[in-house]
Design an enzyme around this catalytic site. Structure first.
Site, PDB file in Angstrom:
ATOM      1  N   SER A  74       0.812  -1.221   0.000  1.00 19.49           N
ATOM      2  CA  SER A  74       0.000   0.000   0.000  1.00 19.49           C
ATOM      3  C   SER A  74       0.842   1.267   0.000  1.00 19.49           C
ATOM      4  CB  SER A  74      -0.939  -0.004   1.221  1.00 19.49           C
ATOM      5  OG  SER A  74      -1.830  -1.095   1.178  1.00 19.49           O
ATOM      6  N   HIS A  99       2.622  -4.384   9.275  1.00 16.17           N
ATOM      7  CA  HIS A  99       1.400  -4.664   8.513  1.00 16.17           C
ATOM      8  C   HIS A  99       0.348  -5.306   9.420  1.00 16.17           C
ATOM      9  CE1 HIS A  99       3.394  -3.576   4.888  1.00 16.17           C
ATOM     10  NE2 HIS A  99       4.173  -4.637   4.831  1.00 16.17           N
TER      11      HIS A  99
END
Length: 299
Positions: free
Chosen positions: A49, A109
């Site tokens: 991302s 994450h």
């Protein structure tokens, strides 16, 4: 202790209900017991991302745009990944972070439920970067092709089914972004969109600087924009992950920094796949005010 080869291409392990990279799941108690510092800056993102991009931006902001200071080490040492653990190949994220001077920038994450409690207790500042899920799926697929500590992804069709079901490392993209979006109400979390950062990097970097109580002039902001552009970072060996051994990340299969664009999903998703994604998105995220851009023309 074992060797890196012992954890290559292993099936994911379930940690408190979430699928996790096999190597990272080893010695999980060290993650749970991790002690944060009040001045830690956490970058919690779903994989693929823009995490490395944001990490370099935050490092540059903290160093007032000083390019030479930001060349002091590779990105994996400047911004350690909390859960990173490849036995016999690299020092774990926890080990690196223990020796990292404050203020630490910590990449992770982890879903909200797996983030160590001490980060919440210390009210650490967090910057979450969210990217539209279709581009994430494509990027994650290519990442798993070249990253040997992940399971083999199979075909794109097979991988997308796993992604939509949340059967990939760190679980569901839908659940990840939703939970972090909702958490921002009660914690110092700056929630940013990858697509906004692509469209107007100076504006978004200014938001980051303000959040971190840093005042940067226009010249400094422009220097950060240039130094952290995809074109510059892709050719920078300190941040493009070419410093890692080929047996861990094989860039001949797919580069770590592949395209960095908005809308690449259109080159992979069929209409049926896109409609299936949209249906799941509507079911899981329609009750939120999240707004993702999936079109390159509008980003």
């Amino acid at each position: 202790m074992g060797t890196a080869e012992d954890v290559f291409r292993k099936d994911l392990k379930i940690i408190h209900g979430y699928p996790m990279v096999y190597a990272f799941a080893l010695g999980w108690e060290k993650i749970e017991e991790f002690q944060s510092r009040p001045c830690d800056i956490v970058i919690p993102t779903y994989p693929k991302s823009g995490t490395t991009w944001l990490s370099e931006i935050v490092d540059m902001v903290l160093n007032d745009g000083n390019v030479e200071k930001c060349k002091r080490d590779v990105i994996t040492s400047k911004v350690p990944m909390l859960e990173q653990n490849v036995p016999g190949a690299r020092r774990s994220g926890v080990e690196l972070l223990k020796k990292t001077p404050s203020p630490r920038i910590i990449k992770t994450h982890l879903p909200i439920d797996l983030l160590p409690k001490s980060f919440w207790d210390n009210k650490c500042k967090m910057i979450y970067l969210a990217r539209n899920g279709k581009d994430v799926a494509v990027s994650y697929y290519h990442f798993d092709l070249m990253n040997n500590i992940q399971p083999l992804p199979g075909t794109w069709e097979e991988y997308l089914e796993k992604f939509l079901a949340g059967n990939v490392a760190y679980g569901s993209w839908f659940d990840h972004v939703k939970s972090w979006w909702e958490k921002r109400e009660g914690h110092p979390i700056l929630f940013l969109y990858y697509e906004d950062l692509k469209k107007n990097p100076k504006k978004e970097i200014k938001k980051i600087a303000n959040f971190l109580d840093k005042t940067l002039d226009e010249h400094t902001l422009e220097r950060i924009v240039h130094h952290t552009s995809f074109e510059v970072m892709k050719d920078n060996p300190l941040v493009n992950y070419t410093h890692l051994p080929t047996e861990i990340m094989d860039h001949s299969k797919s580069p770590f920094m592949r395209k960095g664009v908005v809308g690449d999903w259109k080159n992979y998703f069929t209409m049926t796949q896109s409609e299936k994604f949209d249906a799941i998105y509507k079911k899981k995220l329609s009750g939120t005010t999240l707004e993702f851009c999936t079109d390159i023309q509008s980003a």
